[in-house]
Design a protein around this motif. Structure first.
Motif, PDB file in Angstrom:
ATOM      1  N   PHE A   1       5.989 -16.500  -2.909  1.00 40.15           N
ATOM      2  CA  PHE A   1       6.296 -15.081  -2.695  1.00 40.15           C
ATOM      3  C   PHE A   1       6.430 -14.356  -4.030  1.00 40.15           C
ATOM      4  O   PHE A   1       5.898 -13.249  -4.209  1.00 40.15           O
ATOM      5  N   ASN A   2       7.146 -14.955  -4.968  1.00 38.35           N
ATOM      6  CA  ASN A   2       7.308 -14.335  -6.291  1.00 38.35           C
ATOM      7  C   ASN A   2       5.961 -14.090  -6.954  1.00 38.35           C
ATOM      8  O   ASN A   2       5.727 -13.046  -7.572  1.00 38.35           O
ATOM      9  N   HIS A   3       5.075 -15.066  -6.834  1.00 38.80           N
ATOM     10  CA  HIS A   3       3.754 -14.934  -7.451  1.00 38.80           C
ATOM     11  C   HIS A   3       2.974 -13.782  -6.831  1.00 38.80           C
ATOM     12  O   HIS A   3       2.426 -12.914  -7.547  1.00 38.80           O
ATOM     13  N   LEU A   4       2.925 -13.735  -5.497  1.00 42.42           N
ATOM     14  CA  LEU A   4       2.170 -12.674  -4.824  1.00 42.42           C
ATOM     15  C   LEU A   4       2.836 -11.316  -5.000  1.00 42.42           C
ATOM     16  O   LEU A   4       2.154 -10.290  -5.132  1.00 42.42           O
ATOM     17  N   ALA A   5       4.160 -11.307  -5.006  1.00 39.42           N
ATOM     18  CA  ALA A   5       4.876 -10.041  -5.166  1.00 39.42           C
ATOM     19  C   ALA A   5       4.645  -9.442  -6.547  1.00 39.42           C
ATOM     20  O   ALA A   5       4.528  -8.208  -6.690  1.00 39.42           O
ATOM     21  N   GLU A   6       4.585 -10.274  -7.583  1.00 42.31           N
ATOM     22  CA  GLU A   6       4.298  -9.775  -8.935  1.00 42.31           C
ATOM     23  C   GLU A   6       2.918  -9.130  -8.975  1.00 42.31           C
ATOM     24  O   GLU A   6       2.727  -8.065  -9.587  1.00 42.31           O
ATOM     25  N   MET A   7       1.952  -9.761  -8.322  1.00 44.20           N
ATOM     26  CA  MET A   7       0.602  -9.192  -8.273  1.00 44.20           C
ATOM     27  C   MET A   7       0.606  -7.858  -7.538  1.00 44.20           C
ATOM     28  O   MET A   7      -0.050  -6.895  -7.958  1.00 44.20           O
ATOM     29  N   GLU A   8       1.345  -7.796  -6.438  1.00 44.67           N
ATOM     30  CA  GLU A   8       1.410  -6.558  -5.669  1.00 44.67           C
ATOM     31  C   GLU A   8       2.109  -5.457  -6.458  1.00 44.67           C
ATOM     32  O   GLU A   8       1.712  -4.272  -6.398  1.00 44.67           O
ATOM     33  N   LEU A   9       3.126  -5.821  -7.228  1.00 41.62           N
ATOM     34  CA  LEU A   9       3.831  -4.840  -8.059  1.00 41.62           C
ATOM     35  C   LEU A   9       2.903  -4.272  -9.133  1.00 41.62           C
ATOM     36  O   LEU A   9       2.903  -3.067  -9.401  1.00 41.62           O
ATOM     37  N   HIS A  10       2.091  -5.133  -9.745  1.00 42.20           N
ATOM     38  CA  HIS A  10       1.138  -4.662 -10.748  1.00 42.20           C
ATOM     39  C   HIS A  10       0.128  -3.712 -10.126  1.00 42.20           C
ATOM     40  O   HIS A  10      -0.262  -2.707 -10.736  1.00 42.20           O
ATOM     41  N   ARG A  11      -0.309  -4.025  -8.905  1.00 38.32           N
ATOM     42  CA  ARG A  11      -1.247  -3.136  -8.220  1.00 38.32           C
ATOM     43  C   ARG A  11      -0.593  -1.788  -7.901  1.00 38.32           C
ATOM     44  O   ARG A  11      -1.213  -0.726  -8.034  1.00 38.32           O
ATOM     45  N   CYS A  12       0.662  -1.855  -7.493  1.00 33.75           N
ATOM     46  CA  CYS A  12       1.414  -0.629  -7.191  1.00 33.75           C
ATOM     47  C   CYS A  12       1.537   0.258  -8.428  1.00 33.75           C
ATOM     48  O   CYS A  12       1.347   1.481  -8.365  1.00 33.75           O
ATOM     49  N   ILE A  13       1.853  -0.362  -9.570  1.00 33.09           N
ATOM     50  CA  ILE A  13       1.991   0.396 -10.823  1.00 33.09           C
ATOM     51  C   ILE A  13       0.645   0.988 -11.240  1.00 33.09           C
ATOM     52  O   ILE A  13       0.561   2.145 -11.680  1.00 33.09           O
ATOM     53  N   ARG A  14      -0.412   0.206 -11.080  1.00 31.34           N
ATOM     54  CA  ARG A  14      -1.739   0.660 -11.513  1.00 31.34           C
ATOM     55  C   ARG A  14      -2.223   1.852 -10.699  1.00 31.34           C
ATOM     56  O   ARG A  14      -2.770   2.818 -11.255  1.00 31.34           O
ATOM     57  N   TYR A  15      -2.019   1.807  -9.387  1.00 30.83           N
ATOM     58  CA  TYR A  15      -2.535   2.864  -8.518  1.00 30.83           C
ATOM     59  C   TYR A  15      -1.451   3.866  -8.094  1.00 30.83           C
ATOM     60  O   TYR A  15      -1.734   4.753  -7.289  1.00 30.83           O
ATOM     61  N   ASN A  16      -0.227   3.677  -8.636  1.00 26.18           N
ATOM     62  CA  ASN A  16       0.869   4.608  -8.378  1.00 26.18           C
ATOM     63  C   ASN A  16       1.120   4.772  -6.874  1.00 26.18           C
ATOM     64  O   ASN A  16       1.167   5.878  -6.335  1.00 26.18           O
ATOM     65  N   THR A  17       1.291   3.657  -6.195  1.00 29.59           N
ATOM     66  CA  THR A  17       1.566   3.654  -4.757  1.00 29.59           C
ATOM     67  C   THR A  17       2.978   3.129  -4.525  1.00 29.59           C
ATOM     68  O   THR A  17       3.503   2.344  -5.328  1.00 29.59           O
ATOM     69  N   PRO A  18       3.630   3.549  -3.429  1.00 30.39           N
ATOM     70  CA  PRO A  18       5.011   3.090  -3.162  1.00 30.39           C
ATOM     71  C   PRO A  18       5.048   1.619  -2.761  1.00 30.39           C
ATOM     72  O   PRO A  18       4.087   1.071  -2.226  1.00 30.39           O
ATOM     73  N   LEU A  19       6.186   0.982  -3.037  1.00 33.41           N
ATOM     74  CA  LEU A  19       6.382  -0.425  -2.708  1.00 33.41           C
ATOM     75  C   LEU A  19       7.862  -0.653  -2.426  1.00 33.41           C
ATOM     76  O   LEU A  19       8.713  -0.287  -3.239  1.00 33.41           O
ATOM     77  N   SER A  20       8.153  -1.241  -1.267  1.00 26.53           N
ATOM     78  CA  SER A  20       9.555  -1.438  -0.883  1.00 26.53           C
ATOM     79  C   SER A  20       9.836  -2.897  -0.578  1.00 26.53           C
ATOM     80  O   SER A  20       8.912  -3.694  -0.340  1.00 26.53           O
ATOM     81  N   LEU A  21      11.138  -3.218  -0.587  1.00 28.26           N
ATOM     82  CA  LEU A  21      11.574  -4.602  -0.467  1.00 28.26           C
ATOM     83  C   LEU A  21      12.752  -4.680   0.507  1.00 28.26           C
ATOM     84  O   LEU A  21      13.648  -3.829   0.476  1.00 28.26           O
ATOM     85  N   CYS A  22      12.726  -5.715   1.378  1.00 32.00           N
ATOM     86  CA  CYS A  22      13.831  -5.939   2.318  1.00 32.00           C
ATOM     87  C   CYS A  22      14.363  -7.359   2.149  1.00 32.00           C
ATOM     88  O   CYS A  22      13.578  -8.314   2.070  1.00 32.00           O
ATOM     89  N   MET A  23      15.693  -7.464   2.107  1.00 31.01           N
ATOM     90  CA  MET A  23      16.353  -8.766   2.078  1.00 31.01           C
ATOM     91  C   MET A  23      17.080  -8.939   3.409  1.00 31.01           C
ATOM     92  O   MET A  23      17.857  -8.066   3.807  1.00 31.01           O
ATOM     93  N   ILE A  24      16.831 -10.067   4.113  1.00 31.83           N
ATOM     94  CA  ILE A  24      17.363 -10.296   5.459  1.00 31.83           C
ATOM     95  C   ILE A  24      18.262 -11.526   5.446  1.00 31.83           C
ATOM     96  O   ILE A  24      17.911 -12.559   4.852  1.00 31.83           O
ATOM     97  N   ASP A  25      19.410 -11.424   6.123  1.00 30.30           N
ATOM     98  CA  ASP A  25      20.312 -12.571   6.253  1.00 30.30           C
ATOM     99  C   ASP A  25      20.773 -12.669   7.707  1.00 30.30           C
ATOM    100  O   ASP A  25      21.107 -11.650   8.338  1.00 30.30           O
ATOM    101  N   ILE A  26      20.793 -13.882   8.263  1.00 30.13           N
ATOM    102  CA  ILE A  26      21.253 -14.093   9.638  1.00 30.13           C
ATOM    103  C   ILE A  26      22.790 -14.073   9.639  1.00 30.13           C
ATOM    104  O   ILE A  26      23.429 -14.814   8.886  1.00 30.13           O
ATOM    105  N   ASP A  27      23.322 -13.255  10.513  1.00 33.01           N
ATOM    106  CA  ASP A  27      24.794 -13.120  10.585  1.00 33.01           C
ATOM    107  C   ASP A  27      25.419 -14.373  11.205  1.00 33.01           C
ATOM    108  O   ASP A  27      24.938 -14.883  12.227  1.00 33.01           O
ATOM    109  N   HIS A  28      26.499 -14.845  10.566  1.00 28.36           N
ATOM    110  CA  HIS A  28      27.293 -15.978  11.087  1.00 28.36           C
ATOM    111  C   HIS A  28      26.424 -17.205  11.411  1.00 28.36           C
ATOM    112  O   HIS A  28      26.667 -17.910  12.387  1.00 28.36           O
ATOM    113  N   PHE A  29      25.439 -17.434  10.586  1.00 26.78           N
ATOM    114  CA  PHE A  29      24.527 -18.553  10.876  1.00 26.78           C
ATOM    115  C   PHE A  29      25.225 -19.898  10.716  1.00 26.78           C
ATOM    116  O   PHE A  29      24.904 -20.864  11.401  1.00 26.78           O
TER     117      PHE A  29
END
Length: 526
Positions: free
Chosen positions: A362-390
């Protein structure tokens, strides 16, 4: 009437000269120069024989006979050279040894020209009357017999080599070698009949006339089988039984030969396709992939519903002048290797429990996607998910049930995410989602849809129905300043803020670091 005897020799002379001109157009081919000399020598043999059959005095005819032997001795000498060169075995007989082959013919020519002094080549020669014309009658001496034995020995050796090559050759070369054998054996059989006076017409050498068959045979080989366009290769049991497929093409990409393994790989190949252009035997895209320029390149085929992978290695063939005359394509089956590589890649990039991306990939692909976002000036968002009381789920129902719940969560999330979104297990019961071309507000809406879908789901287990909820932190990566590490940190802060706010909710952090709760959807339960 006299014309009937010398005219056939003139016709054969013309045919041999035409053949010599044709072969000259292929003079770079292996063995072509030797065959040119053979055909040209036979033409001169026929021409001098035609003159001998004319009404010249005895001394003129004997002089023509002496000239004739210059060309007669060249035929067997260059024939053995032609056989060695054409079959590709001349390397074992070094060219500096070729002059030794000319030694005996040279001595023969000298003995013919000096015969009036010793009469050991021709013991007697005279003109005799036969059917109203004077013909030259020769009686042979011991030197002639030695020459004849040497000539037939040379032809015998060459013929044995050709026969061995014939039986070890593919169907294409069997026809070529058979053509050569037929074209050469007939004149020498005729010559033997002439020497031992077994022909119905006395005192007339039919050997040059027999070369008519040689001319016809060679012309047939040249035009129908492209004798000099397709070079023979040494075939052996090793070649036939190789596990790697071998395909041999000439300089125009015509099929010259292939082994059984190549036929199994390229099932459209058959012996009837020898001499045809490879591109005409299969689809153009397939031909282009196989005939790709790099010396080593991968290639795959679908056979029996399964994808098979091969490494194609190209070895270029060149003649003595370093001109390209063809290439050898070898096909090595690497299907098992590719399957193992795919399996290793799967293990290296995929979470073994859930089947989604692991943290590293994920880190590898996300870095590539971030570079693409910076190059073409497009938005990019991130979500962190945690299961409650797992932890309570694992403690109360066991880790097997916990694993089933995580798999069900992954299934629901994948159903609600886009194909371009990157979804990975971050660690434990935490997951992360990267949303390309998605601004913060849109990401907040997507996160809320995920939360609502999980809340409304239930997992049936042996212990009963289990329902879970999740907490999600959302942030947007600023294309001008944010790094992936910073974005993950912000999403993590937002996620823990959601947990502190009562869980089962989404929280976002904007680029100014301000935390905001996302309003829940009403009526999202099924």
């Amino acid at each position: 009437m006299q014309t009937l005897y010398w005219l056939p020799y003139v016709i054969i002379t013309v045919l041999n000269l035409l053949l010599a001109v044709y072969i000259t157009g292929h003079k770079t081919a292996r063995g072509a120069l030797s065959l040119i000399i053979i055909v040209a020598s036979n033409a001169m043999w026929c021409l001098t024989e035609a003159l001998i059959q004319m009404s010249f005095p005895l001394n003129i005819r004997m002089y023509l006979t002496s000239i004739q032997y210059i060309f007669i001795v060249a035929v067997p000498t260059f024939f053995i050279i032609f056989v060695m060169e054409y079959l590709g075995i001349s390397r074992s007989f070094r060219k500096n040894r070729y002059p030794y082959l000319a030694l005996f013919p040279l001595l023969t020519i000298i003995s013919v020209w000096t015969n009036p002094m010793h009469h050991l080549f021709y013991t007697q020669y005279m003109l005799v009357s036969s059917h109203g014309r004077e013909i030259l009658s020769l009686s042979y001496g011991p030197l002639f017999m030695i020459w004849a034995a040497y000539a037939y020995l040379i032809i015998l050796v060459a013929t044995v080599v050709m026969i061995r090559a014939y039986f070890s050759a593919s169907a294409l070369y069997k026809k070529q070698y058979g053509t050569i054998l037929l074209g050469v054996l007939v004149p020498w059989i005729s010559n033997a009949l002439y020497i031992f006076e077994l022909l119905p017409v006395k005192h007339m050498d039919f050997t040059p006339l027999a070369y008519t068959i040689t001319v016809v045979c060679f012309l047939w080989a040249f035009y129908s089988k492209k004798l000099f366009d397709l070079q023979p290769i040494a075939r052996s049991e090793v070649f036939k039984n190789m596990s790697d497929g071998v395909l041999i093409l000439d300089d125009q990409d015509r099929v010259a030969d292939f082994n059984p393994a190549a036929c199994r790989i390229l099932d459209f190949l058959s012996m009837e396709h020898i001499g045809e252009k490879f591109r005409d035997l299969c689809d153009f895209p397939l031909a282009e992939r196989i005939l790709d320029i790099p010396s080593v390149h991968p290639f795959h085929l679908k056979k029996d519903g399964q994808i098979c992978f091969y490494d194609i290695r190209t070895s270029w063939l060149s003649d003595r002048r370093k001109r390209t005359i063809g290439r050898i394509l070898s096909f090595r089956d690497i299907t098992e290797q590719k399957q193992m590589e795919a399996q290793l890649e799967y293990y290296a990039t995929t979470d073994s429990l859930t089947g989604i991306l692991n943290r590293r990939h994920f880190n590898h692909l996300a870095e590539m996607e971030l570079h693409r976002c910076i190059r073409y000036n497009t938005p990019l968002s991130l979500c962190m998910i945690d299961i409650d009381h797992f932890k309570k789920v694992n403690d109360n129902f066991g880790h097997d049930t916990g694993d089933r719940i995580m798999k069900e969560l992954v299934r629901i999330c994948q159903k609600n995410l886009r194909e371009i979104d990157l979804f990975a297990r971050w660690g434990g019961e935490e997951f992360v989602v990267l949303l390309p071309e998605t601004a913060l507000e849109q990401a907040a809406e997507a996160a809320e849809r995920l939360r609502a879908a999980i809340e409304s789901s239930m997992t049936r287990t042996g212990s009963g129905v289990i329902k879970i909820t999740i907490s999600i932190g959302v942030t947007e990566l600023d294309s001008s300043s944010s790094s992936l590490e910073e974005g993950l940190k912000h999403a993590d802060i937002a996620m823990y803020n959601a947990k502190r706010s009562g869980r089962n909710r989404c929280c976002l952090m904007d680029n100014e670091g301000e935390l905001r709760k996302i309003r829940r959807k009403i009526g999202n339960k099924k």
